[in-house]
Enzyme design. Structure first.
Site, mmCIF file in Angstrom:
data_model
loop_
_atom_site.group_PDB
_atom_site.id
_atom_site.type_symbol
_atom_site.label_atom_id
_atom_site.label_comp_id
_atom_site.label_asym_id
_atom_site.label_seq_id
_atom_site.Cartn_x
_atom_site.Cartn_y
_atom_site.Cartn_z
ATOM 1 N N ASP A 178 0.840 -1.201 0.000
ATOM 2 C CA ASP A 178 0.000 0.000 0.000
ATOM 3 C C ASP A 178 0.875 1.250 0.000
ATOM 4 O O ASP A 178 0.535 2.270 0.593
ATOM 5 C CB ASP A 178 -0.921 -0.001 1.229
ATOM 6 C CG ASP A 178 -2.018 1.053 1.138
ATOM 7 O OD1 ASP A 178 -2.460 1.369 0.017
ATOM 8 O OD2 ASP A 178 -2.421 1.585 2.191
ATOM 9 N N ASP A 195 3.124 2.558 8.264
ATOM 10 C CA ASP A 195 1.892 1.806 7.965
ATOM 11 C C ASP A 195 2.220 0.499 7.242
ATOM 12 O O ASP A 195 1.819 0.270 6.099
ATOM 13 C CB ASP A 195 0.931 2.650 7.124
ATOM 14 C CG ASP A 195 0.401 3.850 7.888
ATOM 15 O OD1 ASP A 195 0.427 3.814 9.127
ATOM 16 O OD2 ASP A 195 -0.023 4.826 7.244
#
Length: 253
Positions: A178, A195
């Site tokens: 991502d 993240d």
């Protein structure tokens, strides 16, 4: 929990209501009574799966606390990344158990990246849906996201991030999955990737698809900033060829 009581805006109170359930508060209490952190101060980012808070330890040093929400919507988003990860076979269960597994997954991904000497926050510890890690920033605030910085040398920064993707795959054995300008911080002129919960191992059943998506995202962003980007498939071929070379060396041994 006096350390959590500060003057808050309406938005901050709403943020807290979404993450500070009773079990999460008990984990934070354990961190405090174990002398891991002294205070939880204020939120520094809000993401799809959780919020990150600025904390300090008993020496007054900053620490980042990421709290993953235990909501149904979070559960639905993360399930697909857990189901196909060979490290977590058999981990599916109820919603809360899944979120705890997701927290462990981000911690383990950070450990793999960090041990490969790749630029990610240093992971400290996790418990249930709470993850403690290095704070990237200073007393004035957290490091800015890639999307928010003036791009004075886009070609150089582009190469650093493509190198992260390459080394992440071939040295840490991970695909971020991502990667974009929203989860890359710039600190002291260097990228720091955050993240990492959805990052998957290189043997994930469709890891190559996610690898291609990461490269496409970075190419799109840097092309818009004036960098000379390399063709996605050329980068893919180079990264995968390095992986094949590693396997051949292992076979020879």
């Amino acid at each position: 929990m006096d350390a959590l009581k500060t003057n808050k805006t309406g938005d901050e109170r709403q943020t807290e209501a979404g993450v500070f359930d009773r079990q999460t508060l008990m984990v934070i209490y354990d961190f405090m009574t174990s002398d891991v952190i002294e205070s939880v101060h204020h939120p520094i980012s809000t993401g799809k799966e959780g919020n990150v808070f600025y904390c300090t330890d008993y020496d007054g040093e900053p620490v980042a606390l990421k709290i993953f929400r235990t909501s149904t919507s979070t559960f639905k988003r993360v399930a697909k990344y857990i189901e196909g990860d060979p490290r977590f076979r058999g981990a599916l269960g109820n919603r809360r158990r899944m979120i705890y597994t997701w927290t462990a997954k981000e911690y383990r991904n950070l450990v793999r990246y960090y041990e490969a000497e790749l630029p990610v926050p240093e992971p400290y510890m996790f418990r249930k849906n709470c993850l403690l890690m290095e704070y990237i920033g200073d007393k004035h605030g957290p490091a800015p996201q890639l999307k928010d910085i003036p791009m004075q040398a886009p070609d150089r920064m582009y190469r650093k991030i493509i190198d992260f993707i390459d080394r992440g795959f071939n040295e840490a054995g991970l695909v971020h999955g991502d990667l974009s300008e929203y989860n890359i911080l710039i600190w002291k002129g260097q990228p720091v990737v955050i993240d990492c919960g959805q990052a998957m191992t290189a043997d994930f059943f469709n890891a190559e698809d996610f690898l291609r998506r990461d490269i496409n995202n970075i190419n799109r962003f840097f092309a818009n900033r004036g960098a000379e980007v390399e063709d996605t498939e050329t980068i893919m071929e180079r990264i995968l060829a390095e992986d094949e070379d590693d396997y051949e060396e292992e076979d020879e041994e």
